[in-house]
Write a protein that holds these residues in place. Structure first.
Motif, mmCIF file in Angstrom:
data_model
loop_
_atom_site.group_PDB
_atom_site.id
_atom_site.type_symbol
_atom_site.label_atom_id
_atom_site.label_comp_id
_atom_site.label_asym_id
_atom_site.label_seq_id
_atom_site.Cartn_x
_atom_site.Cartn_y
_atom_site.Cartn_z
ATOM 1 N N ARG A 1 88.280 -63.825 -9.721
ATOM 2 C CA ARG A 1 88.328 -62.854 -8.626
ATOM 3 C C ARG A 1 87.168 -63.103 -7.678
ATOM 4 N NH1 ARG A 1 88.825 -56.942 -11.319
ATOM 5 N NH2 ARG A 1 90.617 -57.260 -12.698
ATOM 6 N N PRO A 2 87.339 -63.947 -6.667
ATOM 7 C CA PRO A 2 86.246 -64.152 -5.715
ATOM 8 C C PRO A 2 85.973 -62.860 -4.944
ATOM 9 C CG PRO A 2 88.238 -65.322 -5.024
ATOM 10 C CD PRO A 2 88.537 -64.728 -6.351
ATOM 11 N N PHE A 3 84.723 -62.428 -4.907
ATOM 12 C CA PHE A 3 84.321 -61.171 -4.249
ATOM 13 C C PHE A 3 85.115 -59.966 -4.770
ATOM 14 C CE2 PHE A 3 83.996 -64.656 -1.134
ATOM 15 C CZ PHE A 3 82.615 -64.707 -1.012
ATOM 16 N N GLY A 4 85.662 -60.077 -5.970
ATOM 17 C CA GLY A 4 86.438 -58.967 -6.514
ATOM 18 C C GLY A 4 87.887 -58.958 -6.052
ATOM 19 N N LEU A 5 88.244 -59.892 -5.163
ATOM 20 C CA LEU A 5 89.621 -59.921 -4.661
ATOM 21 C C LEU A 5 90.525 -60.708 -5.608
ATOM 22 C CD1 LEU A 5 88.922 -60.796 -0.913
ATOM 23 C CD2 LEU A 5 89.548 -58.567 -1.846
ATOM 24 N N PRO A 6 91.808 -60.341 -5.660
ATOM 25 C CA PRO A 6 92.746 -61.171 -6.430
ATOM 26 C C PRO A 6 92.759 -62.577 -5.848
ATOM 27 C CG PRO A 6 93.799 -59.143 -5.656
ATOM 28 C CD PRO A 6 92.466 -59.226 -4.980
ATOM 29 N N PHE A 7 92.766 -63.606 -6.708
ATOM 30 C CA PHE A 7 92.667 -64.977 -6.198
ATOM 31 C C PHE A 7 93.792 -65.338 -5.221
ATOM 32 C CE2 PHE A 7 92.946 -69.563 -6.112
ATOM 33 C CZ PHE A 7 91.623 -69.910 -5.900
ATOM 34 N N PRO A 8 95.063 -64.980 -5.529
ATOM 35 C CA PRO A 8 96.130 -65.354 -4.583
ATOM 36 C C PRO A 8 95.922 -64.750 -3.191
ATOM 37 C CG PRO A 8 97.062 -64.648 -6.672
ATOM 38 C CD PRO A 8 95.602 -64.324 -6.725
ATOM 39 N N MET A 9 95.307 -63.579 -3.134
ATOM 40 C CA MET A 9 95.059 -62.947 -1.838
ATOM 41 C C MET A 9 93.950 -63.686 -1.088
ATOM 42 S SD MET A 9 94.111 -59.001 -1.024
ATOM 43 C CE MET A 9 93.093 -58.599 0.392
ATOM 44 N N ALA A 10 92.853 -63.989 -1.814
ATOM 45 C CA ALA A 10 91.754 -64.732 -1.188
ATOM 46 C C ALA A 10 92.268 -66.080 -0.683
ATOM 47 C CB ALA A 10 90.620 -64.921 -2.194
ATOM 48 N N TRP A 11 93.190 -66.682 -1.442
ATOM 49 C CA TRP A 11 93.771 -67.971 -1.059
ATOM 50 C C TRP A 11 94.532 -67.865 0.262
ATOM 51 C CZ3 TRP A 11 93.431 -72.891 -2.690
ATOM 52 C CH2 TRP A 11 94.428 -73.792 -2.286
ATOM 53 N N GLN A 12 95.324 -66.814 0.390
ATOM 54 C CA GLN A 12 96.092 -66.628 1.628
ATOM 55 C C GLN A 12 95.154 -66.381 2.808
ATOM 56 O OE1 GLN A 12 99.207 -67.228 2.091
ATOM 57 N NE2 GLN A 12 99.874 -67.378 -0.027
ATOM 58 N N MET A 13 94.088 -65.618 2.574
ATOM 59 C CA MET A 13 93.156 -65.342 3.675
ATOM 60 C C MET A 13 92.449 -66.628 4.101
ATOM 61 S SD MET A 13 91.679 -61.602 2.611
ATOM 62 C CE MET A 13 90.859 -61.317 4.166
ATOM 63 N N ALA A 14 92.075 -67.452 3.119
ATOM 64 C CA ALA A 14 91.470 -68.743 3.455
ATOM 65 C C ALA A 14 92.474 -69.586 4.236
ATOM 66 C CB ALA A 14 91.033 -69.453 2.180
ATOM 67 N N GLY A 15 93.747 -69.480 3.872
ATOM 68 C CA GLY A 15 94.805 -70.225 4.565
ATOM 69 C C GLY A 15 94.913 -69.838 6.036
ATOM 70 N N ILE A 16 94.649 -68.561 6.326
ATOM 71 C CA ILE A 16 94.706 -68.103 7.723
ATOM 72 C C ILE A 16 93.607 -68.781 8.548
ATOM 73 C CG2 ILE A 16 94.295 -66.094 9.198
ATOM 74 C CD1 ILE A 16 95.707 -64.425 6.968
ATOM 75 N N VAL A 17 92.384 -68.808 7.975
ATOM 76 C CA VAL A 17 91.269 -69.454 8.672
ATOM 77 C C VAL A 17 91.573 -70.944 8.833
ATOM 78 C CG1 VAL A 17 88.805 -69.968 8.590
ATOM 79 C CG2 VAL A 17 89.653 -67.755 7.761
ATOM 80 N N LEU A 18 92.091 -71.536 7.761
ATOM 81 C CA LEU A 18 92.452 -72.959 7.816
ATOM 82 C C LEU A 18 93.473 -73.226 8.927
ATOM 83 C CD1 LEU A 18 92.412 -75.786 6.105
ATOM 84 C CD2 LEU A 18 94.636 -74.977 5.345
ATOM 85 N N THR A 19 94.457 -72.335 9.055
ATOM 86 C CA THR A 19 95.492 -72.512 10.087
ATOM 87 C C THR A 19 94.869 -72.545 11.479
ATOM 88 O OG1 THR A 19 97.081 -71.361 8.695
ATOM 89 C CG2 THR A 19 97.662 -71.609 11.000
ATOM 90 N N SER A 20 93.960 -71.602 11.747
ATOM 91 C CA SER A 20 93.302 -71.591 13.054
ATOM 92 C C SER A 20 92.539 -72.888 13.289
ATOM 93 C CB SER A 20 92.336 -70.404 13.157
ATOM 94 O OG SER A 20 93.027 -69.264 13.582
ATOM 95 N N VAL A 21 91.838 -73.363 12.241
ATOM 96 C CA VAL A 21 91.067 -74.608 12.375
ATOM 97 C C VAL A 21 92.019 -75.778 12.652
ATOM 98 C CG1 VAL A 21 89.609 -76.258 11.147
ATOM 99 C CG2 VAL A 21 89.153 -73.795 10.948
ATOM 100 N N VAL A 22 93.113 -75.853 11.876
ATOM 101 C CA VAL A 22 94.062 -76.955 12.044
ATOM 102 C C VAL A 22 94.659 -76.946 13.456
ATOM 103 C CG1 VAL A 22 96.337 -77.805 11.343
ATOM 104 C CG2 VAL A 22 94.632 -77.243 9.607
ATOM 105 N N ILE A 23 95.082 -75.778 13.918
ATOM 106 C CA ILE A 23 95.676 -75.709 15.264
ATOM 107 C C ILE A 23 94.618 -76.095 16.306
ATOM 108 C CG2 ILE A 23 96.803 -74.239 16.979
ATOM 109 C CD1 ILE A 23 97.979 -72.602 14.709
ATOM 110 N N GLY A 24 93.376 -75.645 16.080
ATOM 111 C CA GLY A 24 92.292 -75.996 16.995
ATOM 112 C C GLY A 24 92.072 -77.506 17.045
#
Lengths: 495, 70
Positions: free
Chosen positions: B31-54
């Motif tokens: 649980r990174p920062f207490g968050l469920p791992f699959p949720m933290a993964w999706q949130m990281a994916g959002i940041v990754l998407t912005s970086v990739v599109i950039g």
């Protein structure tokens, strides 16, 4: 009396926004008053900021705020759909939206049905696509009416029956549409986003204290300790079939369908240039990180033991705020949710009506006068709102489930758009055959049970879209094999 | 029109991260920062998407993609 304070605040927010939007729209449109292009595609002059706000307004709706918080409360992990679908839609949009914009500019297109009739040289296909698009828009309006109905019952009291509340909601939405066009919707979307952010910040920084947790992250820790398995698939209700496969297929279907909604398609035309669109695609995903707070509120409500009337997940956030917060906060939430429903809802009705006038009524009866066309569009809008009211009253599904039905409906037009850009041999007759096959899978009981048996937890919209696309390819390949190449093969290459 | 567009395949990276790997990360109990791992993964994916599109946008610009080109 405390019950009237939320109502007063709610009314002040809605009426204040309408008045300010009208002033804004009048100032902006003074030079280019009342042209059809100004009214429906904003004169193709939307710069980065205004384009971003209208886009955000389309993505962050009642579906997001009430629907996703309710889904987190009822199911847990399946609410992650919100995190997955928006960014995938943006990655796809980076490629797709400039193509739609370019086709629109090159051929002077106003609606999505225009695109189909132009790309496939088939006005009759425009009529069918127009009707299919309207059907999906009406389901989308149902989401907004469901939310407005809930808000009216919270602010006006249970004395208002569900039917009366739904009719009132539709009447308010129609009034909002008749007052102005897209420009004022852009302004109202800005107001709504600012209010939405203020409200989410307010609720998020206080939710931990309300439910006895020490911080926001502690809310997440506690909810996982109280409900083991909530944070991973299949979530709190394994029997609901919301597993990993569901997440992946539903997210793909939403991503593929996002830009195919007629109002989104039309919004692509409204951009000033492709650069505006591409830069928007970079920043748009980050906005969806704010679902962190929406899930937080859903989980907070779960820890607090919030029990909405009839166990309705759509009402969880409203009920939680009514239980835990002072009346002014209830009013702020009610007013913001009204705008969340009215701004996109009015745009949806406006789009449906303009498609009906331009792509259905006009081709069927080409000698219509301008005034008759406007009259028909307005009457059609009332009829669509009435159908949406009827859908609202006959359904008790969650907002997320209604949303996925809307995406399933619009997904039927996706193969015609994507293949239209990717494969020049795609034919009108193929698109029609694909539509028919897709609707059979989606709507016929035999088709539904076959799909459910073959691919049990798949999103039904994606299954139907897949069948649709295969049929489009097969029929187009067959049709172009037996026909000589036509002028359109070369004329539309690269559009 | 003949400009290289191979870098646009990078736009599939978010699909691999947020959809393709979702079933795998569902099994991670951390649980990174207490968050469920699959949720933290999706949130990281959002940041990754912005970086990739950039990144894709930056490459597009360097290769001379104009504002009026799809």
């Amino acid at each position: 009396m405390s019950a009237s304070l939320p109502l007063l605040i709610c009314l002040a927010i809605v009426l204040g926004t309408v008045a300010a939007s009208l002033g804004y729209a009048r100032r902006r449109a003074a030079l280019n008053a009342h042209s059809m292009e100004e009214w429906s595609v904003g004169g193709r002059r939307f710069g980065a900021w205004i384009f971003w706000f209208v886009n955000a307004g389309e993505i962050y709706t009642t579906f997001a705020v009430l629907g996703i918080s309710g889904y987190a409360w009822a199911y847990g992990a399946p609410a992650y759909l919100a995190f997955t679908s928006v960014s995938l839609a943006c990655a796809l949009g980076y490629w797709l939206v400039p193509r739609i914009w370019h086709a629109g500019k090159r051929h002077g297109l106003v609606t999505q049905a225009d695109y189909f009739s132009r790309r496939y040289d088939a006005p009759w296909l425009g009529v069918i696509v127009g009707l299919a698009g309207i059907a999906a828009l009406v389901v989308y309006v149902q989401i907004q009416l469901t939310a407005l109905t809930l808000v009216f019952r919270v602010t006006l009291g249970a004395a208002l029956g569900p039917a009366q509340a739904a009719v009132l909601a539709a009447a308010v939405m129609l009034a909002f549409v008749y007052l102005a066009g897209l420009r004022s919707a852009a302004f109202a979307a800005g107001v709504k986003d600012v209010l939405m952010i203020a409200l989410v910040v307010l609720l998020s920084i206080t939710v931990a204290e309300k439910v006895g947790a020490s911080s926001m992250l502690d809310v997440y820790r506690r909810v996982q300790d109280l409900h083991p398995g909530i944070g991973r698939f299949p979530g709190l209700q394994p029997d609901a079939g919301l597993d990993n496969t569901w997440l992946v297929t539903a997210a793909l279907n939403v991503a593929l369908g996002t830009w195919i909604f007629p109002h989104m398609f039309q919004l692509c035309f409204a951009a000033r240039d492709a650069r505006t669109i591409r830069r928007n695609a970079i920043w748009q995903p980050l906005y969806s990180l704010s679902y962190f707070f929406i899930l937080l509120l859903g989980f907070g409500a779960l820890i607090a033991g919030t029990q909405p009337e009839g166990g309705n997940p759509n009402a969880v956030l409203l009920q939680f705020v009514v239980d835990q917060y002072p009346p002014w906060a209830v009013g702020l939430l009610a007013g913001t949710v009204c705008l969340l429903a009215l701004v996109p809802g009015s745009l949806l009705l406006l789009t449906a009506a303009s498609i009906f006038g331009r792509n259905v009524a006009l081709p069927l009866k080409p000698d219509l006068s301008d005034s008759a066309q406007v009259w028909i569009a307005r009457a059609a809008m009332v009829a669509f709102a009435a159908v949406a009211v009827w859908l609202t009253l006959t359904s008790n599904a969650s907002l997320v489930a209604i949303g996925l039905s809307a995406y399933a409906a619009i997904g039927m037009l996706a193969p015609g758009v994507f293949l239209g850009f990717l494969w020049r041999r795609t034919r009108a007759v193929g698109v029609l055959a694909g539509l028919v096959a897709g609707y059979c899978v989606l709507l016929l009981p035999a088709g539904q049970s076959l799909a459910a048996a073959a691919l049990p937890t798949w999103d039904k919209g994606l299954v139907a879209m897949g069948v649709n696309a295969l049929v489009v390819v097969a029929v187009s390949a067959f049709s172009s094999a037996i026909q000589r190449p036509t002028v359109s093969d070369t004329a539309h290459n690269g559009t | 029109m003949n400009r290289q567009t191979g870098h646009r395949w990078l736009l599939l990276v978010p699909f691999a991260w947020q959809a393709g790997l979702a079933p795998l990360v569902n099994e991670v109990a951390t649980r990174p920062f207490g968050l469920p791992f699959p949720m933290a993964w999706q949130m990281a994916g959002i940041v990754l998407t912005s970086v990739v599109i950039g990144v894709v946008y930056a490459i597009d610009r360097r290769r001379g993609l104009r504002d009026d080109e799809p």
